[in-house]
Enzyme design. Structure first.
Site: not given
Ligand SMILES: Cc1ncc(C[n+]2csc(CCOP(=O)(O)OP(=O)(O)O)c2C)c(N)n1
Ligand SMILES: [Mg+2]
Length: 380
Positions: A258, A262, A271
């Site tokens: 990415r 985020h 970070y």
């Molecule tokens: C069940 C849940 N827990 C926490 C969140 C908050 N949250 C949104 S995106 C994210 C990280 C997701 O990381 P990843 O699966 O690697 O996807 P990326 O954002 O890197 O595309 C989190 C913890 C959420 N949306 N849903």
């Protein structure tokens, strides 16, 4: 009794076809017609340009929080490109390029990120699920779709997207388990972009690859260079063909990065290092693919302008809609509205009425409601 080996030691393949300078491993080059290559590049470029435009729109307050895709265009387009319209696409929240390719009008995606209910509603004949914000919850849905298709004898494949962080969720494991047991036609596409908000991959899993997680469920897993659109395409085509032939699910881990924030509510300088970002910028999927196309004389002049004009026209259409109706957020959550939601809806309606009666000099009628957290819905 001596110990016996029940399973041979497994291995996980890594596929890479196009290097960072656009040089090809000719033996692995997929057979894609020149016009299709051009379409693929256009969709990736559109994804990139739209992403940049959306960041600007958010900074200008014209849309709300959204999750940019910059750097992940090859992972998305190389995979979704192998689907038929009648197949199903199940996104998470970072698949803008893939969604546009699947026929979501750009203005509809802008509506989603500006809080309109309509932005989350696929067209009736569209085989796509809407954006799923709760991490990994879309994966059991994808398996359910595939199970239903298998039960009815429909000739469809389901492609489901998620991130590296999602692989720590129970939903991911449950989905893989059911997919394995039922031999359903699902292609799981993990965009391993190295980060789950501020959590790096090494704190997410002790496993050497994400692809190997599939093996425990009797599902094949492969790792590909996710910034190499040809590798993603080749692996996806193989997985889709297997699924269509009734041979079950596959997990594809796209190793990507990415490049941006985020979400627009995040500051990654807190970070991760600049050097890390610079290093991945050198592996930019668009530069790499455009160099490959250049060598084949398949790069059209004026493409960037054409794509920008398409985006600008969509932004115009989006801005021609009236403001979203806040009361609609209470619709579609439950078939029968529970009393506490009915009460909250009434409370908001009263505030909106009071605001309207007081006239335009009043502040907008959106004070925090009872029980509402003051943080963004993206918990950063
Ligand atoms: C069940 C849940 N827990 C926490 C969140 C908050 N949250 C949104 S995106 C994210 C990280 C997701 O990381 P990843 O699966 O690697 O996807 P990326 O954002 O890197 O595309 C989190 C913890 C959420 N949306 N849903
Ligand atoms: Mg991630």
């Amino acid at each position: 009794m001596p110990r016996r080996t029940l399973e041979p030691r497994f291995s996980v393949e890594h596929l890479s076809i196009l290097d960072s300078d656009g040089n090809i491993d000719a033996a692995l080059e997929p057979d894609i017609a020149p016009d299709r290559l051009k379409e693929l590049y256009r969709a990736m470029l559109l994804g990139r340009r739209l992403d940049e435009r959306m960041v600007r729109l958010q900074r200008q307050g014209r849309i709300g929080t959204f999750a940019p895709i910059k750097g992940q265009e090859a992972s998305q387009m190389g995979s979704v490109f192998t689907l038929r319209r009648t197949d199903w696409m199940v996104p998470s929240f970072r698949e803008t390029a893939a969604m546009v390719w699947r026929g979501w009008p750009i203005e509809k995606l802008l509506q989603f990120f500006a809080g309109y209910v309509e932005g989350g509603q696929p067209a009736p004949d569209q085989h796509d699920l809407p954006v799923a914000i709760p991490v990994a919850t879309q994966l059991p849905h994808a398996v359910g779709l595939a199970y239903a298709a298998q039960y009815r004898g429909d000739d469809v494949v389901v492609m489901a997207y998620f991130g590296d962080g999602a692989t720590s969720e129970g939903d991911f494991h449950e989905a893989l388990n059911f997919a394995g047991v039922w031999h359903v036609p699902v292609v799981f596409v993990c965009q391993n972009n190295q980060w789950a908000i501020s959590v790096p991959l090494k704190k997410q899993t002790q496993a050497r690859t994400i692809a190997q997680k599939a093996l425990a469920y009797g599902v094949p897993g492969i790792q590909v260079d996710g910034n190499d659109v040809l590798a993603v395409y080749a692996a996806s085509q193989e997985a889709v063909a297997r699924a269509r032939a009734g041979e079950g699910a596959t997990l594809i881990e796209c190793v990507t990065y990415r490049l941006g924030v985020h979400t627009t509510a995040d500051d990654p300088t807190k970070y991760r290092s600049e050097e890390e970002v610079r290093e991945w910028e050198r592996k930019d999927p668009l530069t790499r693919f455009s160099e490959y196309l250049e060598k084949k004389n398949l790069l059209d002049e004026g493409l960037e302008q054409e794509v920008d004009e398409e985006i600008a026209a969509a932004v115009k259409r989006f801005e021609a809609y009236g403001p979203p109706d806040p009361l609609r957020m209470f619709d579609h959550v439950y078939a029968d509205k529970p009393p506490h939601l009915a009460e909250q809806r009434e409370e908001l309606a009263a505030r909106l009425r009071a605001g309207a009666e007081a006239g335009p000099a009043e502040p907008p009628a959106s004070p925090p409601m009872r029980g509402q957290r003051k943080t963004s819905r993206w918990q950063n």
